[in-house]
Design an enzyme around this catalytic site. Structure first.
Site, short mmCIF file in Angstrom:
data_model
loop_
_atom_site.label_atom_id
_atom_site.label_comp_id
_atom_site.label_asym_id
_atom_site.label_seq_id
_atom_site.Cartn_x
_atom_site.Cartn_y
_atom_site.Cartn_z
N HIS A 135 1.55 4.91 -1.42
CA HIS A 135 1.07 6.24 -3.10
C HIS A 135 2.08 6.86 -3.29
O HIS A 135 3.26 7.17 -2.86
CB HIS A 135 0.48 7.44 -2.46
CG HIS A 135 -0.63 7.15 -1.69
ND1 HIS A 135 -2.17 6.60 -2.45
CD2 HIS A 135 -1.62 5.79 -0.30
CE1 HIS A 135 -2.73 6.15 -1.57
NE2 HIS A 135 -3.22 6.39 -0.49
N HIS A 148 2.93 14.02 1.63
CA HIS A 148 2.30 15.58 1.36
C HIS A 148 3.43 16.33 1.39
O HIS A 148 4.91 16.21 2.21
CB HIS A 148 1.02 15.24 2.06
CG HIS A 148 -0.24 14.93 1.88
ND1 HIS A 148 -0.75 15.63 1.37
CD2 HIS A 148 -0.52 13.98 3.17
CE1 HIS A 148 -2.06 14.28 1.08
NE2 HIS A 148 -1.69 13.76 2.55
N PHE A 191 -5.16 14.22 4.72
CA PHE A 191 -4.77 12.73 5.29
C PHE A 191 -3.40 11.80 4.89
O PHE A 191 -3.30 12.48 3.59
CB PHE A 191 -6.17 11.69 5.16
CG PHE A 191 -7.58 12.48 5.75
CD1 PHE A 191 -7.51 11.92 7.33
CD2 PHE A 191 -8.24 12.90 5.05
CE1 PHE A 191 -9.05 12.41 7.33
CE2 PHE A 191 -9.61 12.76 5.47
CZ PHE A 191 -9.84 12.81 7.21
N GLY A 192 -3.02 11.65 6.14
CA GLY A 192 -2.04 11.16 5.55
C GLY A 192 -0.26 10.80 6.04
O GLY A 192 -0.37 12.36 6.49
N HIS A 234 0.86 -0.77 -0.05
CA HIS A 234 -0.42 0.09 0.44
C HIS A 234 0.58 1.25 -0.10
O HIS A 234 0.68 1.97 0.82
CB HIS A 234 -1.07 0.17 1.03
CG HIS A 234 -1.94 1.14 0.98
ND1 HIS A 234 -3.52 0.63 1.41
CD2 HIS A 234 -2.46 1.79 0.60
CE1 HIS A 234 -4.08 1.67 1.47
NE2 HIS A 234 -3.60 2.98 0.71
N ASP A 287 -8.20 3.14 -3.83
CA ASP A 287 -8.07 3.56 -1.93
C ASP A 287 -8.20 5.11 -2.21
O ASP A 287 -7.86 6.08 -3.04
CB ASP A 287 -6.49 2.56 -1.59
CG ASP A 287 -6.17 3.27 -0.06
OD1 ASP A 287 -6.67 3.04 0.42
OD2 ASP A 287 -5.30 4.18 -0.77
N ASN A 347 -5.95 9.01 7.18
CA ASN A 347 -7.15 8.17 6.93
C ASN A 347 -6.45 6.94 6.80
O ASN A 347 -5.93 6.60 5.91
CB ASN A 347 -8.57 8.73 5.97
CG ASN A 347 -9.38 8.43 5.75
OD1 ASN A 347 -9.81 6.97 6.93
ND2 ASN A 347 -9.90 8.86 4.86
N HIS A 369 -10.49 -0.40 0.36
CA HIS A 369 -10.98 1.11 1.78
C HIS A 369 -11.84 1.17 2.30
O HIS A 369 -12.45 1.63 1.30
CB HIS A 369 -10.57 2.41 0.73
CG HIS A 369 -10.45 3.46 1.85
ND1 HIS A 369 -9.11 4.20 2.40
CD2 HIS A 369 -12.25 4.32 2.30
CE1 HIS A 369 -9.50 5.22 2.84
NE2 HIS A 369 -10.90 5.98 2.90
N ASP A 415 0.98 2.49 4.06
CA ASP A 415 -0.09 3.32 3.21
C ASP A 415 0.37 4.67 3.33
O ASP A 415 0.54 5.87 3.05
CB ASP A 415 -1.07 3.50 4.43
CG ASP A 415 -2.39 4.72 3.74
OD1 ASP A 415 -2.45 5.18 2.67
OD2 ASP A 415 -3.77 5.14 4.12
#
Lengths: 313, 436
Positions: free
Chosen positions: B62, B309, B323-324, B60, B152, B278, B179, B305
């Site tokens: 990003h 950012h 979120f993150g 997972h 997701d 989240n 998700h 996850d």
């Protein structure tokens, strides 16, 4: 405590009991001085306060403005809708620009919880939180507590209940912290959809019925219910709200015989407070408004370095 | 050829927990495993004192490409992965444009070939534009190499659409990484619905908002027979639902993130947007259930996850900040410190959750294990090295971590992909070198 050391007020949760009492004592002296028509304009002459209000508010904005002017300050009130914010400027940019103009004090009202905490990290100027989202409204709590102190001998073991929409209420949070710090016992009550999770960990009790909520209370504080909450389905109708949570002559009798009723205003008569209560001698809504000016005068003066002994009354 | 000498090899699949030499051939496959290997012409790396595990696999991640290059790129994201000991990551499709059509997947595969330092697999979207309305062209996406499907960042809100996606995906035996969040119940929420959010005056996201969708998706998986993977589960109730579903024979696996093991909702106090994630950070009771779930096998995997950012975005007020958590570079250390050093899991069990099971879930038969013929993807770890997490030193563009200043044990020092050392930590310089 001989001197008030804080230069900003972001919330009641950041104050201790001594600091709260210090502000209240000065507010008391200021009120006496004002009642004797003493002029206090010399105290903060030539100082400038800016009201930076990103959320509509007539009462709080005018109360701060009046308080500052009674201390001799010049006041600039700024409404977000007419500002350059529309051009994509951030709140921080705006606050920093205003700080650079050189005022002495900034009051901030915004719909974002915690915005004053965030801005204060970046600003040197004293800041008063005039209400941030659901988080805190410290000057409102101070004036509520002051009003109670005028009619009750002590805050110690006083029984206070707050009725209404606790979830979305910064007034509730600030009062919960404030009353508890001074030794009072706080209960909350409202539609179960509007009681936030974990509220008991703040030290309050959650009542299960209006009767239980009001029983033996010294202070009954009612919150304004926003129409928007009904539209979003938190409760079915104003009528049912009034039936279950509205304060009227009959249920107010559950409270102590000398209990007082408070409301931060503006009141929705017929919803959270019955019409018949409007002129009730123990409903102190107008006293709260008057006291708000004295309490805010005390607050402004202290944050700008003033001391209790400076005011003779 | 690369010959690793004298490393302590831990491989749960082959049941190895011993000192071994490992030879990786020119095709990048493991070609010999023995206590003492001498090979002419091989590059030799002395792994004495280090623990050698099958390369970590993140289910997972990003990577933000395309569209979010200010937050992360394939280059920086896979460097971050290599720094964290990951040899393989699977990236999510909530990019701009979304990974919802074969053209974008083909483009991304090209970008991966150009810039990726580790193996990257791609999840395609379940629905076009992640709007929860129309299904993506799953067969075409699979033909372009997607490893599974996920919207997701969001749930597929409509029960009917989710059910059709599963019915349709079943013909390909597709994997769905889900998700789970009821968008109405959690609408506007920014933190766990609990004490911290209440004190701060922040709208809450109740545990039930996750659990309702976990329950729904498990029921739909049971009905349709499709393979589902519950992404980043965070509540005690979700653990219970997955446990019960596994007992009934539902084809479900589940992952948890290090931050949901290491932090409670208290981390948001003071409006700390670094801890805004989240699903939100929950309570100690949830952490206890999650650890029990890891121990009894209810939770199969630990995934990052990784959600980088910019500092500008994270500087927004709490409700509006994104979120993150940037997680690739801290995951192993956090998990090892929180789970193995506390005797909640053994090291082989942790490697199972961070490499073997992720490989199985993604259907990567040659990864997640150290055995003859398996891919030469290895991570070398100094299990005794103590570090203090400093996000300023992250390779990732995302410095958004709530773990700044935290002291952790266990540090990936070498990452090998396909028999090639791609990351090496130099302890005398306290610096990493990367080799593409």
């Amino acid at each position: 405590m001989s001197k008030f050391n804080k230069t900003s007020l972001l919330g009641i949760s950041y104050l201790d009991a001594e600091e709260i009492k210090y502000i209240l004592n000065l507010a008391k002296k200021i009120k006496n001085a004002q009642m004797q028509r003493k002029n206090l304009r010399h105290l903060l002459q030539n100082r400038i306060m800016v009201n930076l209000f990103f959320e509509n508010s007539t009462r709080t904005c005018m109360s701060f403005e009046t308080a500052a002017k009674k201390l001799g300050m010049d006041v600039i009130s700024f409404q977000a809708s007419t500002s350059s914010l529309a051009k994509g400027e951030t709140i921080l940019d705006t606050a920093k620009t205003i700080e650079a103009l050189g005022p002495d004090l900034l009051t901030i009202r915004h719909s974002y919880s915690g915005i004053c905490d965030e801005l204060k990290k970046q600003l040197k100027i004293p800041v008063i939180n005039a209400g941030d989202g659901w988080h805190e409204h410290p000057s409102q709590a101070l004036l509520d507590i002051f009003t109670v102190g005028e009619v009750k001998p002590s805050y110690e073991n006083l029984k206070v209940v707050i009725v209404g929409d606790i979830t979305h209420s910064r007034v509730a949070r600030s009062n919960i912290w404030g009353f508890q710090k001074l030794g009072a016992e706080v209960t909350v009550f409202g539609p179960p959809t509007l009681i936030p999770k974990g509220i008991e960990q703040m030290g309050v009790k959650v009542a299960n019925s209006l009767q239980e909520a009001l029983k033996d209370k010294d202070v009954v504080m009612v919150l304004r219910i926003q129409r928007e909450r009904q539209e979003k389905g938190y409760f079915p109708s104003k009528r049912e709200y009034a039936n279950l949570y509205g304060i009227n002559k009959d249920n107010f009798a559950y409270a102590k015989r000398d209990a007082i009723l408070l409301h931060p205003g503006p009141v929705n008569y017929g919803v959270e407070v019955a019409h018949e209560m409007a002129n009730h001698p123990r409903f102190l809504v107008n006293t709260q408004v008057s006291n708000g000016v004295f309490v805010r005068m005390a607050l402004i003066y202290l944050l700008l370095g003033g001391e209790l002994k400076d005011v003779v009354a | 050829m690369l010959l690793l000498k004298s490393g302590w090899v831990v491989c749960p699949s082959s049941n190895l927990n011993e000192k071994l030499d490992i030879l990786i051939d020119d095709q990048g496959k493991i070609s010999a495993l023995a206590p003492q290997l001498e090979v002419d012409g091989a590059e030799v790396f002395n792994a004495e004192g280090l623990t050698v595990v099958p390369g970590l696999i993140d289910l997972h991640t990003h990577l933000r490409e395309p569209g979010g290059e200010a937050q992360e790129t394939i280059k920086t994201g896979t460097r971050a992965a290599a720094a964290g000991g990951y040899t393989t990551v699977a990236c999510m499709g909530n990019t701009n444009p979304k990974l919802d059509n074969p053209l974008v997947i083909r483009y991304l595969q090209q970008r991966i070939k150009e810039d990726a330092l580790v193996n990257v697999f791609i999840y395609g979207c379940i629905t076009k534009g992640q709007e929860g309305k129309e299904l993506t062209e799953m067969a075409s996406l699979l033909a372009e190499g997607v490893v599974g499907f996920s919207d997701d960042g969001r749930s597929v809100a409509s029960n009917a659409v989710m059910r059709r996606a599963m019915l349709y995906g079943r013909q390909f035996d597709a994997l769905f990484s889900l998700h789970c969040e009821d968008e109405e119940i959690c609408k506007g929420g920014a933190a766990n619905d609990g004490y911290a959010a209440t004190v701060l005056g922040i709208p809450g996201m109740p545990a039930i908002g996750e659990e309702l969708i976990v329950a729904r998706d498990l029921l739909l998986a049971e009905e349709t027979g499709v393979r589902v993977h519950i992404a980043h589960l965070s509540t005690a109730g979700s653990v219970r639902l997955v446990r019960e579903a596994k007992k009934r024979g539902v084809r479900v696996t589940a992952e948890v993130c290090p931050h949901h093991i290491c932090l409670t909702e208290d981390a948001i106090m003071g409006y700390n947007t670094m801890a805004k994630v989240n699903p939100p950070l929950r309570t100690q009771a949830d952490i206890d259930s999650i650890i029990a779930g890891l121990q009894d096998g209810t939770i199969d995997a630990i995934a990052t996850d990784h959600a980088p950012h910019t500092s500008i975005d994270k500087a927004k007020d709490f409700v509006h900040a994104p979120f993150g958590i940037s997680g690739l570079e801290t995951a192993f250390s956090l998990a090892y410190t929180a789970l193995v050093k506390t005797n909640c899991l053994t090291l082989p069990a942790l490697i199972t959750k961070m490499s073997l099971n992720p490989a199985k879930i993604l259907g990567l038969k040659n990864k997640g294990r150290i055995a003859l013929g398996a891919d030469g993807d290895l991570t070398l770890i100094d299990l005794n090295k103590e570090t203090i997490i400093n996000p300023d030193n992250f390779e990732s563009k995302g410095k958004n971590s709530p773990f700044a200043g935290k002291s952790v044990v266990g540090f990936p020092v070498v990452t090998i992909v396909g028999g090639k050392i791609i990351m090496k930590y130099d302890s005398t310089l306290d610096q990493r070198q990367f080799y593409k």
